[in-house]
Scaffold this active site. Structure first.
Site, mmCIF file in Angstrom:
data_model
loop_
_atom_site.group_PDB
_atom_site.id
_atom_site.type_symbol
_atom_site.label_atom_id
_atom_site.label_comp_id
_atom_site.label_asym_id
_atom_site.label_seq_id
_atom_site.Cartn_x
_atom_site.Cartn_y
_atom_site.Cartn_z
ATOM 1 N N CYS A 78 0.818 -1.220 0.000
ATOM 2 C CA CYS A 78 0.000 0.000 0.000
ATOM 3 C C CYS A 78 0.855 1.276 0.000
ATOM 4 C CB CYS A 78 -0.987 0.004 1.163
ATOM 5 S SG CYS A 78 -0.284 -0.357 2.780
ATOM 6 N N HIS A 137 -5.537 0.236 -1.193
ATOM 7 C CA HIS A 137 -5.840 -1.168 -0.925
ATOM 8 C C HIS A 137 -6.870 -1.752 -1.892
ATOM 9 C CE1 HIS A 137 -4.503 0.655 2.926
ATOM 10 N NE2 HIS A 137 -3.799 -0.463 3.014
ATOM 11 N N ASP A 194 -7.535 5.394 -1.498
ATOM 12 C CA ASP A 194 -7.167 4.156 -0.810
ATOM 13 C C ASP A 194 -6.409 3.213 -1.743
ATOM 14 O OD1 ASP A 194 -7.025 1.844 0.710
ATOM 15 O OD2 ASP A 194 -9.018 2.131 1.580
#
EC number: 3.4.22.-
Length: 410
Positions: A243, A369, A367
């Site tokens: 990440c 992820h 994000d």
């Protein structure tokens, strides 16, 4: 439908009878085929927020011959030595108008833009001529702050931006632009909304979101264009460990697409090698699946891009709600994406809505992820790019924020 044809140079003529020189520009939109060709997919739930202008691609048709007269042709012989050069000119004119302006204005404006572009191309060709060698002139469109708006600049092909700084300095003075950030490098060229990006990455998904409505709060956002980098892209399975690498890639893409650097966005391996090169990691780190954090992100930005960064330390996630002033100032002055790492998670902060009076704050989070495809609808609807409250952060976790500094250059 058939193509819509407009002749601008012999009085206004159109292949659609209902369109006249007095018609509003908005009237032409009903004759433009949609990109989806009428597919039922167009009825799918629309993006939350529409942005950018409506683009109409036009080809100008000119009558290049005139009716023959009764006079006899004349021949002129020139005895001096002549040079004949054949060169393709990639003419590309852009005109920004409102929907209620007359089509006559559009045609006149496009012809004027075409004439100016031809003159600018001639000037560039002669300026960069070396003997019998000529460089092809290339037009680039730039969306500048008002009142300049959309402009076109002609640069010589093959001459890098680093050798055109004097030209840009003159243009910055002409359009009264700040001299501490690039507006007119090739990477800053205006990207038309209907044009696809060849690399397949999504750009600026946050512009399709509406900001939260907080009383007495102001909006502070990333300035410019970035690519959304996340898990599983580029045929790399980094789910569970990559990440911070992806957040770093998003930051690197910002510097690339603002024209500060010409290097490609680094791969995981290149990021790891950079950390080995600066002495932060052992050689065996390259090829591993080890996490990195904001300190490593700072080191890589400096090593690969020559970019300096500030580190903000937050001892508890609950304290992030008090960092509105610092983050607002960052986005207002630097405008770069911010990497935040805490525990085993990393995210990218793209902006804040913050009230100086009440202290209320919302964070715009990208994000890394996300593991799916480049589906804007899913990414915005499911919150992979979205506004989050202070409760989004682990209230007891320790966080480091990497705030990259924008080079002061044009």
């Amino acid at each position: 439908m058939k193509k819509l044809l407009i002749w601008p140079n012999t009085g206004f003529q159109s292949s659609v009878e209902s369109l006249t020189e007095a018609s509003a520009c908005g009237d032409i939109l009903q004759w433009i085929e949609s990109d989806d060709g009428g597919s039922k997919k167009s009825s799918k739930k629309k993006d939350k927020k529409k942005s950018g202008p409506t683009v109409v691609n036009m080809k100008l048709l000119f009558e290049v011959t005139e009716p023959a007269g009764n006079t006899a042709p004349s021949l002129i012989r020139v005895s001096t030595q002549q040079h004949c050069v054949k060169m393709p000119l990639p003419l590309d004119c852009a005109l920004s108008v409102t929907t209620d302006e007359r089509l006559e204005t559009v045609c006149t404006g496009l012809v004027e833009a075409l004439n100016k572009q031809l003159a600018d191309m001639e000037e560039v060709v002669l300026q960069y001529r070396k003997g019998s060698s000529f460089l092809v002139p290339q037009p680039f469109h730039f969306q500048l702050p008002e009142p300049a708006g959309l402009i076109t600049v002609v640069y010589p092909a093959g001459v890098p931006d680093s050798q055109l700084q004097a030209v840009r300095e003159d243009l910055h003075r002409k359009f009264e632009l700040p001299c501490d950030r690039p507006y007119l490098r090739r990477a800053n060229a205006f990207h038309f909304p209907d044009a696809a990006y060849k690399d397949g990455y999504l750009r600026n998904p946050h512009i399709h979101l509406n900001p939260p409505n907080i009383e007495d709060a102001k909006l502070y956002l990333v300035q410019g264009v970035y690519s959304y980098h996340h898990y599983m892209q580029d045929h790399v399975d980094d789910n569970g460990w990559g990440c911070a690498y992806r957040s770093l890639q998003t930051i690197c893409s910002w510097f690339q697409q603002q024209g500060y650097v010409e290097t490609a966005v680094p791969t995981h391996t290149q990021i790891q090698q950079a950390l080995v090169d600066v002495g932060d990691k052992e050689p065996r780190f390259v090829g591993s699946r080890q996490w990195i954090g904001s300190i490593e992100v700072q080191a890589v930005l400096n090593q690969l891009l020559g970019v300096t960064s500030k580190i903000m330390f937050v001892s508890q996630g609950s304290e992030l709600a008090t960092k509105g002033r610092e983050l607002a100032n960052h986005f207002q002055t630097e405008g770069t994406p911010v990497m935040i790492g805490g525990g085993v998670l990393a995210h990218t902060i793209l902006g804040v809505v913050w009230s100086e009076n009440t202290g209320q704050i919302r964070f715009l989070i990208l994000d890394p992820h996300y593991t799916g495809g480049e589906d804007l609808q899913t990414i915005t609807d499911k919150g992979w790019c979205g506004w989050k409250g202070p409760e989004f952060w682990d209230q007891n976790a320790y966080y480091n924020l990497c705030l990259p500094q924008r080079p002061k250059t044009i």
